[in-house]
Design a protein around this motif. Sequence first.
Motif, PDB file in Angstrom:
ATOM      1  N   LYS A 215      30.279  11.440 -14.571  1.00 21.36           N
ATOM      2  CA  LYS A 215      31.421  10.596 -14.226  1.00 21.36           C
ATOM      3  C   LYS A 215      31.063   9.120 -14.423  1.00 21.36           C
ATOM      4  O   LYS A 215      31.811   8.357 -15.023  1.00 21.36           O
ATOM      5  CB  LYS A 215      31.828  10.865 -12.768  1.00 21.36           C
ATOM      6  CG  LYS A 215      32.838   9.917 -12.191  1.00 21.36           C
ATOM      7  CD  LYS A 215      34.227  10.221 -12.688  1.00 21.36           C
ATOM      8  CE  LYS A 215      35.230   9.220 -12.102  1.00 21.36           C
ATOM      9  NZ  LYS A 215      36.553   9.386 -12.647  1.00 21.36           N
ATOM     10  N   GLU A 216      29.883   8.736 -13.916  1.00 21.89           N
ATOM     11  CA  GLU A 216      29.493   7.325 -14.003  1.00 21.89           C
ATOM     12  C   GLU A 216      29.374   6.845 -15.437  1.00 21.89           C
ATOM     13  O   GLU A 216      29.693   5.703 -15.755  1.00 21.89           O
ATOM     14  CB  GLU A 216      28.160   7.109 -13.280  1.00 21.89           C
ATOM     15  CG  GLU A 216      28.298   7.163 -11.775  1.00 21.89           C
ATOM     16  CD  GLU A 216      26.965   7.102 -11.057  1.00 21.89           C
ATOM     17  OE1 GLU A 216      26.982   6.967  -9.831  1.00 21.89           O
ATOM     18  OE2 GLU A 216      25.905   7.203 -11.717  1.00 21.89           O
ATOM     19  N   LEU A 217      28.898   7.734 -16.294  1.00 22.86           N
ATOM     20  CA  LEU A 217      28.727   7.331 -17.688  1.00 22.86           C
ATOM     21  C   LEU A 217      30.004   7.536 -18.495  1.00 22.86           C
ATOM     22  O   LEU A 217      30.035   7.278 -19.694  1.00 22.86           O
ATOM     23  CB  LEU A 217      27.561   8.102 -18.321  1.00 22.86           C
ATOM     24  CG  LEU A 217      26.178   7.678 -17.824  1.00 22.86           C
ATOM     25  CD1 LEU A 217      25.110   8.648 -18.282  1.00 22.86           C
ATOM     26  CD2 LEU A 217      25.842   6.285 -18.325  1.00 22.86           C
ATOM     27  N   GLY A 218      31.026   8.045 -17.844  1.00 24.03           N
ATOM     28  CA  GLY A 218      32.314   8.165 -18.512  1.00 24.03           C
ATOM     29  C   GLY A 218      32.387   9.269 -19.551  1.00 24.03           C
ATOM     30  O   GLY A 218      33.105   9.146 -20.541  1.00 24.03           O
ATOM     31  N   LEU A 219      31.652  10.345 -19.353  1.00 27.56           N
ATOM     32  CA  LEU A 219      31.755  11.478 -20.285  1.00 27.56           C
ATOM     33  C   LEU A 219      32.922  12.361 -19.848  1.00 27.56           C
ATOM     34  O   LEU A 219      32.970  12.833 -18.714  1.00 27.56           O
ATOM     35  CB  LEU A 219      30.450  12.291 -20.277  1.00 27.56           C
ATOM     36  CG  LEU A 219      30.493  13.643 -20.997  1.00 27.56           C
ATOM     37  CD1 LEU A 219      30.693  13.457 -22.492  1.00 27.56           C
ATOM     38  CD2 LEU A 219      29.226  14.441 -20.736  1.00 27.56           C
ATOM     39  N   VAL A 220      33.869  12.535 -20.771  1.00 25.62           N
ATOM     40  CA  VAL A 220      35.009  13.389 -20.445  1.00 25.62           C
ATOM     41  C   VAL A 220      34.781  14.723 -21.150  1.00 25.62           C
ATOM     42  O   VAL A 220      34.951  14.831 -22.346  1.00 25.62           O
ATOM     43  CB  VAL A 220      36.337  12.779 -20.953  1.00 25.62           C
ATOM     44  CG1 VAL A 220      37.511  13.399 -20.225  1.00 25.62           C
ATOM     45  CG2 VAL A 220      36.341  11.285 -20.774  1.00 25.62           C
ATOM     46  N   ALA A 221      34.369  15.708 -20.432  1.00 22.97           N
ATOM     47  CA  ALA A 221      34.217  17.042 -21.009  1.00 22.97           C
ATOM     48  C   ALA A 221      34.294  18.020 -19.855  1.00 22.97           C
ATOM     49  O   ALA A 221      33.835  17.728 -18.751  1.00 22.97           O
ATOM     50  CB  ALA A 221      32.887  17.178 -21.740  1.00 22.97           C
ATOM     51  N   GLN A 222      34.897  19.152 -20.098  1.00 20.27           N
ATOM     52  CA  GLN A 222      35.015  20.184 -19.075  1.00 20.27           C
ATOM     53  C   GLN A 222      33.629  20.716 -18.715  1.00 20.27           C
ATOM     54  O   GLN A 222      32.800  20.912 -19.591  1.00 20.27           O
ATOM     55  CB  GLN A 222      35.883  21.306 -19.645  1.00 20.27           C
ATOM     56  CG  GLN A 222      36.032  22.503 -18.761  1.00 20.27           C
ATOM     57  CD  GLN A 222      36.797  22.178 -17.483  1.00 20.27           C
ATOM     58  OE1 GLN A 222      37.855  21.575 -17.522  1.00 20.27           O
ATOM     59  NE2 GLN A 222      36.240  22.571 -16.353  1.00 20.27           N
ATOM     60  N   ILE A 223      33.382  20.954 -17.444  1.00 19.69           N
ATOM     61  CA  ILE A 223      32.110  21.602 -17.079  1.00 19.69           C
ATOM     62  C   ILE A 223      32.355  23.089 -16.866  1.00 19.69           C
ATOM     63  O   ILE A 223      33.295  23.483 -16.160  1.00 19.69           O
ATOM     64  CB  ILE A 223      31.491  20.954 -15.832  1.00 19.69           C
ATOM     65  CG1 ILE A 223      31.022  19.550 -16.225  1.00 19.69           C
ATOM     66  CG2 ILE A 223      30.350  21.793 -15.280  1.00 19.69           C
ATOM     67  CD1 ILE A 223      29.929  18.988 -15.411  1.00 19.69           C
ATOM     68  N   TYR A 224      31.543  23.879 -17.526  1.00 17.00           N
ATOM     69  CA  TYR A 224      31.640  25.325 -17.437  1.00 17.00           C
ATOM     70  C   TYR A 224      30.283  25.800 -16.937  1.00 17.00           C
ATOM     71  O   TYR A 224      29.264  25.532 -17.565  1.00 17.00           O
ATOM     72  CB  TYR A 224      31.955  25.869 -18.837  1.00 17.00           C
ATOM     73  CG  TYR A 224      32.159  27.369 -18.919  1.00 17.00           C
ATOM     74  CD1 TYR A 224      32.971  28.034 -18.008  1.00 17.00           C
ATOM     75  CD2 TYR A 224      31.553  28.105 -19.940  1.00 17.00           C
ATOM     76  CE1 TYR A 224      33.169  29.404 -18.107  1.00 17.00           C
ATOM     77  CE2 TYR A 224      31.756  29.477 -20.054  1.00 17.00           C
ATOM     78  CZ  TYR A 224      32.565  30.117 -19.133  1.00 17.00           C
ATOM     79  OH  TYR A 224      32.757  31.475 -19.242  1.00 17.00           O
ATOM     80  N   THR A 225      30.268  26.427 -15.763  1.00 10.29           N
ATOM     81  CA  THR A 225      28.953  26.731 -15.186  1.00 10.29           C
ATOM     82  C   THR A 225      28.863  28.167 -14.649  1.00 10.29           C
ATOM     83  O   THR A 225      29.676  29.015 -15.030  1.00 10.29           O
ATOM     84  CB  THR A 225      28.572  25.621 -14.169  1.00 10.29           C
ATOM     85  OG1 THR A 225      27.279  25.872 -13.673  1.00 10.29           O
ATOM     86  CG2 THR A 225      29.551  25.554 -13.001  1.00 10.29           C
ATOM     87  N   THR A 226      27.900  28.422 -13.802  1.00 10.62           N
ATOM     88  CA  THR A 226      27.489  29.787 -13.455  1.00 10.62           C
ATOM     89  C   THR A 226      27.849  30.127 -11.994  1.00 10.62           C
ATOM     90  O   THR A 226      28.267  29.253 -11.251  1.00 10.62           O
ATOM     91  CB  THR A 226      25.967  29.902 -13.610  1.00 10.62           C
ATOM     92  OG1 THR A 226      25.391  29.053 -12.610  1.00 10.62           O
ATOM     93  CG2 THR A 226      25.502  29.452 -14.982  1.00 10.62           C
ATOM     94  N   PRO A 227      27.639  31.386 -11.587  1.00 15.22           N
ATOM     95  CA  PRO A 227      27.983  31.779 -10.213  1.00 15.22           C
ATOM     96  C   PRO A 227      27.267  30.968  -9.141  1.00 15.22           C
ATOM     97  O   PRO A 227      27.749  30.879  -8.010  1.00 15.22           O
ATOM     98  CB  PRO A 227      27.533  33.238 -10.127  1.00 15.22           C
ATOM     99  CG  PRO A 227      27.471  33.716 -11.514  1.00 15.22           C
ATOM    100  CD  PRO A 227      27.168  32.536 -12.370  1.00 15.22           C
ATOM    101  N   ILE A 228      26.145  30.352  -9.479  1.00  9.73           N
ATOM    102  CA  ILE A 228      25.400  29.557  -8.499  1.00  9.73           C
ATOM    103  C   ILE A 228      26.292  28.461  -7.917  1.00  9.73           C
ATOM    104  O   ILE A 228      26.126  28.045  -6.780  1.00  9.73           O
ATOM    105  CB  ILE A 228      24.159  28.921  -9.161  1.00  9.73           C
ATOM    106  CG1 ILE A 228      23.171  30.012  -9.552  1.00  9.73           C
ATOM    107  CG2 ILE A 228      23.490  27.901  -8.247  1.00  9.73           C
ATOM    108  CD1 ILE A 228      21.926  29.512 -10.239  1.00  9.73           C
ATOM    109  N   PHE A 229      27.267  28.009  -8.729  1.00 10.62           N
ATOM    110  CA  PHE A 229      28.100  26.897  -8.296  1.00 10.62           C
ATOM    111  C   PHE A 229      28.907  27.205  -7.040  1.00 10.62           C
ATOM    112  O   PHE A 229      29.286  26.297  -6.311  1.00 10.62           O
ATOM    113  CB  PHE A 229      29.031  26.458  -9.440  1.00 10.62           C
ATOM    114  CG  PHE A 229      29.788  25.211  -9.130  1.00 10.62           C
ATOM    115  CD1 PHE A 229      29.119  24.009  -8.985  1.00 10.62           C
ATOM    116  CD2 PHE A 229      31.149  25.232  -8.933  1.00 10.62           C
ATOM    117  CE1 PHE A 229      29.796  22.850  -8.667  1.00 10.62           C
ATOM    118  CE2 PHE A 229      31.844  24.073  -8.608  1.00 10.62           C
ATOM    119  CZ  PHE A 229      31.163  22.880  -8.475  1.00 10.62           C
TER     120      PHE A 229
END
Lengths: 384, 293
Positions: free
Chosen positions: A248-262
């Motif tokens: 967010k701070e660096l302004g990267l706009v991309a969807q995060i797709y992650t794992t069950p740990i989340f």
Amino acid sequence: MKRLTNLITGRALLIVVLGILIVFPSGCSKKRSEAKEIKIGVLMPLTGDAASIGVPAWNGIQLAIEQINSRRNSEEPLLELVSEDTKALPAEGLSALQKLISIEKLKFVIGPLTSTVTLAVAPLAEQKKVVIISPGASAPKISESGDYIFRSEISEKLGGAIQATMAVNKLAYRRVACVYINTDYGAGLFGVFKKSFEQGGGSVVLSEAFDQGETDFRAIISKIKSEEVDAVFLVAIDEVINFVRQKKELGLVAQIYTTPIFENKLYLEKLGELAEGIVYVYYGTYNPESQDDRTISFVRAYESRFNSAPTYYSANAYDAAYMLYTALKESKYQLKTVKDALYNIKNFEGVSGTMSFDSNGDVTKDVSLKTVENGTFQFYKNVR
Amino acid sequence: MHTMQFILNGIIAGSMYSLVAVGFALIYQTGRFFHFAHGVVYATGAYLAYTLVISLDINPVASFFLAAALAGVVGVGIDRFVYKPFRKQKAPNLVFLIASFGIFIFIQNLLQLIYGAQILTMRTGSVKEGHHFLGAVITNIQILILVVSAALCLGLWLFVKRTKLGKAMRAVADDRIAASVVGINPERIILAAFAIGSALAGAAGILISLETNIKPTMGMNAILKGIIASIIGGIGSIPGAMFGGLFLGIAENLGIWKISAGWKDCIAFVILIVFLLFRPGGIMGVKSEGERL
């Protein structure tokens, strides 16, 4: 010299007498049942980098065993837990298992939680014929690590492939950057994901590994910024917090797709609104908000016992303990046949889903997509 | 365009290495041993700040100074209760190193016992995109980190160069026996070095806790990088430790950019080995003992 001998004899006598006092009562009660108590080892990361997922899992095991013990009849042996901390480090895990085997003389272990530690202890468990059931290890390699190695978590060989297929088909991702933790779990999952994702027609434009416990992701994020990606496939434990913030701070706009740990309330709490919209894949059907009787009673019992909400791994570990208990009961507490009884478990209905062990000691479970909506974990609806 | 961002990322990471490294260098110079437990003092600083700000609700600026001062007290405590008895016995350096590992593990586990193993965060409020500056992005907290760490490093350098106590420190670093002949009490100087060095490590821990989350094991990486920074800067040299930290941070970040993130630690250690082989005096080219501080 004589005084010394007297002293030694005196002490030896005292020890013998004390020993008899301790052993004798248990010797008496032994007549009533075959094995008065069965010790079950637990190997969990209770401190260190993976403690945030290890402690809820350990709680799940304790809850299961306490329930089993409180409901047992007089014929059944008492189950006793002996826990050791692995710190999520292979060497620690191995020496902990050695201790459990040589000092505690036990034959069953629930854990380790992480793939790296599970792979490290597997040869010893196999050699000493000790059954281990991991509630969290998902590296594909574990399938081939031995007959005595079981897990209540699905293998990434299956999970990672479904995850990649869902990314292509349901989420319509074409270009992804993969950022993964450099462990057996992370590297294993990344390998399976990349292969299946590319087979499905997507492309992995960038892949970066980081060490467990890393806090600075700015360079990786800056690198992703220079590529056009639909999503970042992120495989991380606690590192997810810093990654999402720095993104967010660096302004990267991309969807995060992650794992069950989340699916861990800690992350929701730490990330706040930044967690909104993060998509992750979910193994099994455990849903703390479910109105299903089994889930409700599990969540209530857990919360009243530990004053915190159960996580994904609490459910997996709870099920692992119950599966072990089922196998113990099926084998009529004949310790040598418990392993075979585990292989015979089919359609076990746990809180984490319906599970059957295959010939590798792996389980099959449902896989679904979830996301964060209004600060809660929800099943993902916008499937294309 | 991107180069600027990677260099900036490197400077931010490097400023933390620098701050740990200067304190380490100061203690190394006066005490002449590897104070490995310096890393755990860094973690202690972060946790003390957490207690002050979050649990006791004290003003953050006051907490910063208080926590740094308390970290200094912890450092002094370590010296008085562990190292000083060994110094009296004239124990070999290996004993100090092992004792220092022991303290590291002891305090790390103590932090875990008190605060738990899970991560804690001090930052509150929403996370916003940073300011754009020369093609790079920087947040307010990062600007704060850079300014405070630069001021602390510079302040320390001036202190050592200009003040009487600083001169006495250099004298002890140069030759402990000769210094005591002219009336400097080396024990007092070592005490001062521990107080100042540990407060700086504590300050670094506090600054980093504003940026990321904290956990008991955070000290290990910090001290490893701090030692590397100190060695590549020129062991014992304060400006060296400063530049060494920045150099290390920038090299790591450019390495991630050009090679891969998995190589981060490898890059750090390769730089260390290259320096040890080809320029053992470090960036500052430290040659004799006296030149160091």
